[in-house]
Design a protein around this motif. Structure first.
Motif, short mmCIF file in Angstrom:
data_model
loop_
_atom_site.label_atom_id
_atom_site.label_comp_id
_atom_site.label_asym_id
_atom_site.label_seq_id
_atom_site.Cartn_x
_atom_site.Cartn_y
_atom_site.Cartn_z
N SER A 42 0.87 -1.17 0.00
CA SER A 42 0.00 0.00 0.00
C SER A 42 0.91 1.22 0.00
O SER A 42 1.68 1.40 0.94
CB SER A 42 -0.89 0.03 1.24
N PRO A 43 0.86 2.04 -1.04
CA PRO A 43 1.76 3.19 -1.10
C PRO A 43 1.42 4.22 -0.03
O PRO A 43 0.27 4.37 0.36
CB PRO A 43 1.54 3.75 -2.50
N MET A 44 2.47 4.90 0.43
CA MET A 44 2.31 5.95 1.44
C MET A 44 3.18 7.14 1.05
O MET A 44 4.19 6.98 0.39
CB MET A 44 2.74 5.43 2.81
N ARG A 45 2.79 8.32 1.52
CA ARG A 45 3.64 9.50 1.35
C ARG A 45 4.82 9.43 2.31
O ARG A 45 4.74 8.74 3.33
CB ARG A 45 2.82 10.76 1.61
N GLU A 46 5.90 10.13 1.98
CA GLU A 46 7.11 10.09 2.82
C GLU A 46 6.82 10.43 4.27
O GLU A 46 7.36 9.79 5.17
CB GLU A 46 8.17 11.02 2.26
N ASP A 87 14.17 -20.07 -13.12
CA ASP A 87 13.04 -19.34 -13.71
C ASP A 87 12.29 -18.59 -12.60
O ASP A 87 11.51 -19.20 -11.87
CB ASP A 87 12.13 -20.34 -14.42
N ILE A 88 12.55 -17.28 -12.48
CA ILE A 88 11.95 -16.47 -11.43
C ILE A 88 11.23 -15.28 -12.05
O ILE A 88 11.77 -14.59 -12.89
CB ILE A 88 13.01 -15.94 -10.44
N ARG A 89 10.00 -15.06 -11.59
CA ARG A 89 9.23 -13.89 -12.00
C ARG A 89 8.85 -13.14 -10.73
O ARG A 89 8.42 -13.75 -9.76
CB ARG A 89 7.98 -14.33 -12.75
N SER A 90 8.99 -11.83 -10.74
CA SER A 90 8.63 -11.00 -9.59
C SER A 90 7.42 -10.15 -9.93
O SER A 90 7.35 -9.58 -11.02
CB SER A 90 9.79 -10.09 -9.20
N ILE A 91 6.50 -10.07 -8.97
CA ILE A 91 5.28 -9.29 -9.18
C ILE A 91 5.00 -8.45 -7.94
O ILE A 91 4.93 -8.97 -6.83
CB ILE A 91 4.06 -10.21 -9.45
N ALA A 92 4.84 -7.15 -8.15
CA ALA A 92 4.39 -6.24 -7.09
C ALA A 92 2.96 -5.85 -7.41
O ALA A 92 2.63 -5.56 -8.55
CB ALA A 92 5.28 -5.01 -7.04
N VAL A 93 2.12 -5.86 -6.40
CA VAL A 93 0.72 -5.51 -6.62
C VAL A 93 0.23 -4.65 -5.46
O VAL A 93 0.52 -4.94 -4.30
CB VAL A 93 -0.16 -6.77 -6.81
N GLN A 94 -0.45 -3.59 -5.80
CA GLN A 94 -1.00 -2.72 -4.78
C GLN A 94 -2.27 -3.36 -4.23
O GLN A 94 -3.19 -3.70 -4.98
CB GLN A 94 -1.32 -1.35 -5.36
#
Length: 149
Positions: A42-46, A87-94
């Motif tokens: 979950s994105p946050m401000r600084e 074989d590696i795949r990276s996924i970021a999800v909000q």
């Protein structure tokens, strides 16, 4: 039983979750499966990040900013490579962890979801539910809960 083709592991950047990554990586390497490493955020401000990190202390690894999962995913992929995964795949999800991991599992046709046991034995986990328990209930596929704590 056929070998797993796609193994999904969730990480939040904690040492406990990296232990789950290592276990998932060993299994993926043994099965010659693709390893999908996922991080929900979950994105946050600084200013919010600074306050949260100050209040959380040792639990501050859970706080991420707008480029949330890059370092976590990079570290997880490095640890997986060290276990022999090709074989590696990276996924970021909000989003929140359970819904995100379940969604990713279905999107990438995972055969197995691997998570650490953190939160299973806590009072909060028993009352509110824990990520591992909720994944096991909602994933609709094999779930490996790794003893990481």
């Amino acid at each position: 039983m056929t070998a797993y083709q796609t193994v999904l592991v969730g990480t939040d950047g904690s040492e406990s979750s990296f232990a789950a990554v290592a276990s998932a990586a060993r299994l993926a390497a043994a099965c010659k499966a693709e390893l999908v490493v996922a991080c929900a955020y979950s994105p946050m401000r600084e200013s919010e990040v600074a306050v949260a990190q100050d209040q959380l202390g040792r639990e501050a690894y859970q706080v991420v900013g707008s480029a949330p999962a890059e370092d976590t995913l990079r570290t997880a992929a490095d640890r997986a490579r060290a276990e022999g995964v090709a074989d590696i795949r990276s996924i970021a999800v909000q989003g929140e962890p359970v819904a995100s991991l379940v969604g990713i599992a279905h999107e990438c046709s995972a055969d197995l979801v691997v998570v650490g046991n953190r939160g299973l034995r806590s009072l909060t986990g028993r009352i509110l539910g824990s990520v591992p328990a909720e994944i096991a209930r909602k994933a609709g596929l094999d779930v490996l809960i790794v003893h990481t704590t």
